[in-house]
Design a protein around this motif. Structure first.
Motif, short mmCIF file in Angstrom:
data_model
loop_
_atom_site.label_atom_id
_atom_site.label_comp_id
_atom_site.label_asym_id
_atom_site.label_seq_id
_atom_site.Cartn_x
_atom_site.Cartn_y
_atom_site.Cartn_z
N GLY A 1 0.81 -1.21 0.00
CA GLY A 1 0.00 0.00 0.00
C GLY A 1 0.85 1.27 0.00
O GLY A 1 0.34 2.35 -0.27
N ALA A 2 2.14 1.12 0.27
CA ALA A 2 3.03 2.28 0.39
C ALA A 2 3.69 2.63 -0.95
O ALA A 2 4.87 2.92 -1.02
CB ALA A 2 4.10 2.00 1.44
N PHE A 3 2.91 2.59 -2.01
CA PHE A 3 3.42 2.88 -3.35
C PHE A 3 3.20 4.36 -3.68
O PHE A 3 2.49 5.07 -2.98
CB PHE A 3 2.74 1.98 -4.39
CG PHE A 3 1.26 2.18 -4.47
CD1 PHE A 3 0.71 3.11 -5.34
CD2 PHE A 3 0.40 1.44 -3.68
CE1 PHE A 3 -0.67 3.32 -5.40
CE2 PHE A 3 -0.98 1.63 -3.74
CZ PHE A 3 -1.51 2.57 -4.60
N ASP A 4 3.80 4.81 -4.78
CA ASP A 4 3.64 6.19 -5.24
C ASP A 4 2.41 6.25 -6.16
O ASP A 4 2.46 5.78 -7.30
CB ASP A 4 4.89 6.63 -6.00
CG ASP A 4 4.83 8.06 -6.49
OD1 ASP A 4 3.72 8.56 -6.79
OD2 ASP A 4 5.90 8.68 -6.61
N PRO A 5 1.29 6.80 -5.69
CA PRO A 5 0.07 6.79 -6.50
C PRO A 5 0.19 7.60 -7.79
O PRO A 5 -0.41 7.24 -8.80
CB PRO A 5 -1.00 7.35 -5.57
CG PRO A 5 -0.27 8.04 -4.48
CD PRO A 5 1.08 7.42 -4.38
N ASP A 6 0.95 8.69 -7.75
CA ASP A 6 1.12 9.49 -8.97
C ASP A 6 1.88 8.71 -10.03
O ASP A 6 1.50 8.72 -11.22
CB ASP A 6 1.83 10.81 -8.67
CG ASP A 6 0.99 11.73 -7.78
OD1 ASP A 6 -0.26 11.67 -7.88
OD2 ASP A 6 1.57 12.49 -6.99
N ALA A 7 2.95 8.04 -9.63
CA ALA A 7 3.71 7.21 -10.58
C ALA A 7 2.83 6.07 -11.10
O ALA A 7 2.85 5.75 -12.29
CB ALA A 7 4.96 6.66 -9.91
N ALA A 8 2.05 5.46 -10.22
CA ALA A 8 1.16 4.36 -10.63
C ALA A 8 0.15 4.84 -11.67
O ALA A 8 -0.06 4.19 -12.70
CB ALA A 8 0.44 3.77 -9.42
N ARG A 9 -0.46 5.99 -11.41
CA ARG A 9 -1.45 6.56 -12.35
C ARG A 9 -0.81 6.81 -13.72
O ARG A 9 -1.38 6.48 -14.75
CB ARG A 9 -1.97 7.90 -11.84
CG ARG A 9 -2.97 7.81 -10.79
CD ARG A 9 -3.52 9.21 -10.49
NE ARG A 9 -4.72 9.01 -9.75
CZ ARG A 9 -5.86 8.56 -10.26
NH1 ARG A 9 -5.95 8.27 -11.52
NH2 ARG A 9 -6.91 8.37 -9.51
N GLU A 10 0.38 7.40 -13.71
CA GLU A 10 1.05 7.74 -14.95
C GLU A 10 1.48 6.48 -15.72
O GLU A 10 1.18 6.33 -16.90
CB GLU A 10 2.28 8.60 -14.65
CG GLU A 10 3.10 8.94 -15.87
CD GLU A 10 4.44 9.57 -15.51
OE1 GLU A 10 5.39 9.37 -16.29
OE2 GLU A 10 4.53 10.26 -14.48
N ILE A 11 2.15 5.56 -15.04
CA ILE A 11 2.69 4.37 -15.70
C ILE A 11 1.57 3.46 -16.20
O ILE A 11 1.66 2.90 -17.29
CB ILE A 11 3.65 3.63 -14.75
CG1 ILE A 11 4.91 4.48 -14.57
CG2 ILE A 11 3.99 2.23 -15.26
CD1 ILE A 11 5.79 4.07 -13.42
N LEU A 12 0.50 3.35 -15.42
CA LEU A 12 -0.62 2.48 -15.81
C LEU A 12 -1.64 3.21 -16.68
O LEU A 12 -2.61 2.61 -17.13
CB LEU A 12 -1.30 1.90 -14.57
CG LEU A 12 -0.40 1.04 -13.68
CD1 LEU A 12 -1.16 0.61 -12.44
CD2 LEU A 12 0.16 -0.14 -14.44
N ASP A 13 -1.43 4.50 -16.89
CA ASP A 13 -2.31 5.31 -17.73
C ASP A 13 -3.77 5.18 -17.29
O ASP A 13 -4.66 4.86 -18.08
CB ASP A 13 -2.14 4.93 -19.21
CG ASP A 13 -2.78 5.94 -20.14
OD1 ASP A 13 -2.90 7.12 -19.76
OD2 ASP A 13 -3.20 5.54 -21.25
#
Length: 170
Positions: free
Chosen positions: A120-132
């Motif tokens: 759960g301690a991931f970077d949500p902004d990076a996740a949103r961007e990378i996963l589009d």
């Protein structure tokens, strides 16, 4: 596997073998996810399955631990709050529903000899961007998925008397 043994055997795996996960095992895991109860059966979630080979650097932006992209697969459980049930006080149940779904995934994986680790301690902004991800879809939790390259450690848990309270409402 008997249920209590299954729960006792589940552990957070932080070292994975490179072996591929068989398609038939993935089908069982995804079926378990689809059978998870959600509020009013709205099922406000999506699963994004990522093959890690060759995209380790992108995955490190989401969560930097080496073991996160060591497994052959990473699953992102996303929720769609606008499609979730809301309690009369306004509490949105998307996160609750998503947590139940991920728990089904993790337990199904354990029953098949696979390892996972709730992240759960991931970077949500990076996740949103990378996963589009579209704006209305939120990444809630990730887990690597693969064969463990380590043994479980002893779990430390509170005593039942510390967490279970009975209340007589007479």
């Amino acid at each position: 596997m008997e249920f209590l043994n299954l729960v006792k055997n589940r552990f957070s795996v932080r070292s994975y073998k490179p072996d591929d996960v068989e398609e038939e095992k993935l089908k069982v895991i995804f079926e378990a996810a689809s059978l998870a109860p959600t509020a009013v059966n709205y099922q406000p979630f999506q699963l994004i399955v990522i093959k890690t080979l060759g995209v380790e650097n992108k995955l490190k932006r989401i969560y930097p631990a080496k073991w996160f992209s060591e497994a052959p697969l990473v699953i992102c459980l996303c929720v769609i709050p606008s499609k979730a049930w809301n309690r009369k006080d306004g509490k949105n149940y998307a996160d609750v529903d998503g947590s139940i779904v991920m728990d089904h995934i993790i337990l199904a994986a354990t029953s098949l000899g696979l390892g996972t680790c709730w992240v759960g301690a991931f970077d949500p902004d990076a996740a949103r961007e990378i996963l589009d991800l579209p704006e209305n879809v939120e990444p809630l939790v990730f887990t690597p998925l693969g064969y463990p390259a380590e043994e479980p450690k002893v779990k430390q848990r509170k005593k039942l008397s510390e967490i279970v309270k009975f209340k007589d409402l007479k």
